[in-house]
Scaffold this active site. Sequence first.
Site, PDB file in Angstrom:
ATOM      1  N   SER A 183     -12.893  95.080  49.981  1.00 60.28           N
ATOM      2  CA  SER A 183     -14.207  94.691  50.553  1.00 60.28           C
ATOM      3  C   SER A 183     -13.805  94.414  52.038  1.00 60.28           C
ATOM      4  O   SER A 183     -12.643  93.946  52.378  1.00 60.28           O
ATOM      5  CB  SER A 183     -14.720  93.543  50.201  1.00 60.28           C
ATOM      6  OG  SER A 183     -15.268  93.808  48.672  1.00 60.28           O
ATOM      7  N   GLU A 184     -14.689  95.044  53.043  1.00 56.00           N
ATOM      8  CA  GLU A 184     -14.458  94.678  54.362  1.00 56.00           C
ATOM      9  C   GLU A 184     -14.275  93.322  54.669  1.00 56.00           C
ATOM     10  O   GLU A 184     -15.226  92.302  54.158  1.00 56.00           O
ATOM     11  CB  GLU A 184     -15.642  95.176  55.138  1.00 56.00           C
ATOM     12  CG  GLU A 184     -15.773  94.677  56.666  1.00 56.00           C
ATOM     13  CD  GLU A 184     -17.122  95.284  57.484  1.00 56.00           C
ATOM     14  OE1 GLU A 184     -16.925  95.619  58.788  1.00 56.00           O
ATOM     15  OE2 GLU A 184     -17.893  95.307  56.729  1.00 56.00           O
ATOM     16  N   CYS A 185     -13.047  92.848  55.467  1.00 57.08           N
ATOM     17  CA  CYS A 185     -12.793  91.556  55.817  1.00 57.08           C
ATOM     18  C   CYS A 185     -12.415  91.367  57.308  1.00 57.08           C
ATOM     19  O   CYS A 185     -11.123  91.506  57.630  1.00 57.08           O
ATOM     20  CB  CYS A 185     -11.827  90.809  54.899  1.00 57.08           C
ATOM     21  SG  CYS A 185     -11.408  89.171  55.545  1.00 57.08           S
ATOM     22  N   GLN A 207      -3.381  91.903  51.132  1.00 54.43           N
ATOM     23  CA  GLN A 207      -3.431  92.616  50.112  1.00 54.43           C
ATOM     24  C   GLN A 207      -3.713  94.020  50.448  1.00 54.43           C
ATOM     25  O   GLN A 207      -3.213  95.263  49.742  1.00 54.43           O
ATOM     26  CB  GLN A 207      -4.916  92.099  49.316  1.00 54.43           C
ATOM     27  CG  GLN A 207      -4.554  91.097  48.186  1.00 54.43           C
ATOM     28  CD  GLN A 207      -5.603  90.843  47.475  1.00 54.43           C
ATOM     29  OE1 GLN A 207      -5.836  91.630  46.412  1.00 54.43           O
ATOM     30  NE2 GLN A 207      -6.555  89.988  47.590  1.00 54.43           N
ATOM     31  N   GLU A 238     -18.625  91.914  53.821  1.00 51.25           N
ATOM     32  CA  GLU A 238     -17.757  90.840  54.321  1.00 51.25           C
ATOM     33  C   GLU A 238     -18.611  89.443  53.656  1.00 51.25           C
ATOM     34  O   GLU A 238     -19.552  89.458  53.468  1.00 51.25           O
ATOM     35  CB  GLU A 238     -18.531  90.786  55.870  1.00 51.25           C
ATOM     36  CG  GLU A 238     -17.700  89.824  56.528  1.00 51.25           C
ATOM     37  CD  GLU A 238     -16.328  90.081  57.258  1.00 51.25           C
ATOM     38  OE1 GLU A 238     -15.653  89.356  56.884  1.00 51.25           O
ATOM     39  OE2 GLU A 238     -16.133  91.356  57.774  1.00 51.25           O
ATOM     40  N   GLY A 239     -17.225  88.806  53.487  1.00 51.35           N
ATOM     41  CA  GLY A 239     -17.616  87.472  52.995  1.00 51.35           C
ATOM     42  C   GLY A 239     -18.250  87.559  51.727  1.00 51.35           C
ATOM     43  O   GLY A 239     -19.304  86.914  50.964  1.00 51.35           O
ATOM     44  N   ARG A 240     -17.716  88.504  50.646  1.00 44.75           N
ATOM     45  CA  ARG A 240     -18.434  88.970  49.337  1.00 44.75           C
ATOM     46  C   ARG A 240     -19.650  89.198  49.323  1.00 44.75           C
ATOM     47  O   ARG A 240     -20.367  88.937  48.563  1.00 44.75           O
ATOM     48  CB  ARG A 240     -18.148  87.777  48.464  1.00 44.75           C
ATOM     49  CG  ARG A 240     -16.579  87.569  48.125  1.00 44.75           C
ATOM     50  CD  ARG A 240     -16.404  86.566  46.911  1.00 44.75           C
ATOM     51  NE  ARG A 240     -17.098  85.412  46.958  1.00 44.75           N
ATOM     52  CZ  ARG A 240     -16.638  84.209  47.688  1.00 44.75           C
ATOM     53  NH1 ARG A 240     -15.420  84.210  47.996  1.00 44.75           N
ATOM     54  NH2 ARG A 240     -17.447  83.242  47.397  1.00 44.75           N
ATOM     55  N   THR A 249     -14.936  77.643  48.345  1.00 39.81           N
ATOM     56  CA  THR A 249     -15.721  78.788  48.639  1.00 39.81           C
ATOM     57  C   THR A 249     -16.795  79.190  47.812  1.00 39.81           C
ATOM     58  O   THR A 249     -17.610  79.836  48.118  1.00 39.81           O
ATOM     59  CB  THR A 249     -14.717  80.009  48.449  1.00 39.81           C
ATOM     60  OG1 THR A 249     -15.207  81.301  49.157  1.00 39.81           O
ATOM     61  CG2 THR A 249     -14.111  80.225  46.992  1.00 39.81           C
ATOM     62  N   ASP A 291     -21.019  85.803  44.831  1.00 35.96           N
ATOM     63  CA  ASP A 291     -20.720  87.199  45.091  1.00 35.96           C
ATOM     64  C   ASP A 291     -21.754  88.211  45.265  1.00 35.96           C
ATOM     65  O   ASP A 291     -22.603  88.422  44.163  1.00 35.96           O
ATOM     66  CB  ASP A 291     -19.738  87.876  44.194  1.00 35.96           C
ATOM     67  CG  ASP A 291     -18.857  88.782  44.370  1.00 35.96           C
ATOM     68  OD1 ASP A 291     -19.258  89.696  45.176  1.00 35.96           O
ATOM     69  OD2 ASP A 291     -17.877  89.052  43.865  1.00 35.96           O
ATOM     70  N   ARG A 333     -21.707  91.321  46.190  1.00 36.94           N
ATOM     71  CA  ARG A 333     -21.319  92.835  46.513  1.00 36.94           C
ATOM     72  C   ARG A 333     -21.932  93.797  45.571  1.00 36.94           C
ATOM     73  O   ARG A 333     -21.909  93.387  44.290  1.00 36.94           O
ATOM     74  CB  ARG A 333     -19.867  93.100  46.221  1.00 36.94           C
ATOM     75  CG  ARG A 333     -19.305  92.369  47.524  1.00 36.94           C
ATOM     76  CD  ARG A 333     -17.702  92.062  47.518  1.00 36.94           C
ATOM     77  NE  ARG A 333     -17.183  91.153  46.382  1.00 36.94           N
ATOM     78  CZ  ARG A 333     -15.991  90.920  46.299  1.00 36.94           C
ATOM     79  NH1 ARG A 333     -15.042  91.570  47.028  1.00 36.94           N
ATOM     80  NH2 ARG A 333     -15.654  90.060  45.162  1.00 36.94           N
TER      81      ARG A 333
END
Length: 234
Positions: free
Chosen positions: A69-71, A87, A109-111, A131, A143, A145
């Site tokens: 996932s994009e971060c 990771q 981004e950000g789950r 979180t 989440d 996603r």
Amino acid sequence: MTASTTRSSDHTDPVPPSVSGGPIVQLPTAFGEFIAQAWTDHETGHEHLAVSSPNPPKGGKAPLVRLHSECLTGDVFGSYRCDCGEQLAFALELIHAEGGTLLYLRGQEGRGIGLANKIKAYALQEAGFDTVEANEQLGLPVDARSYSAAGQILAEMGLHEVRLLSNNPDKQNRLAQAGVSVVEMVPTEVPSREQNLRYLQTKKDRMDHMLALDVEPVSNGKTPAARPIDKNHD
């Protein structure tokens, strides 16, 4: 009733995939040579990237696959608040050596809550929330996603059976729903840091991530080595 009407009522055409891939290009990186292909999800408009090793999987095994996932904060700026960037590096190194594909999933981004909301969640974490609680305080999903596009991309690439590089069993379940069989879960745990230990502990305790967290956290400024792969995954 016309013949054409009869046919349409008796036969359902297969639903075409909502993703399409672009040209395949060479991608030289610090982790070695890869091949890359951009994919567009026409339902969301998000553009994803498949980064694949040119080497076939070793020993006839299923290919390694990482759904990353994009971060922005972790992948680009090397933030220690999470383990995403480390990771990513670990996965690329292993995929290059053993064969497989990393899907870089944008819009996650950000789950899935987006960059601005992730920073708001960070502010709440600094006020004492974990979180999960931070997302809930913002009225957002823990989440958000979706992995349907990832499943379609893997299917279009002919990757129907994979070894999934992940600590998150939910990804295995989501891929199964998308028709991709995960024949093995390969851990991607990297040593924790002082700055992300609480975050990782929350993922383990409240989100069922398969994390050991039995290594003393690495201090700021030091680059941790990835946790060794169990010999059963060699």
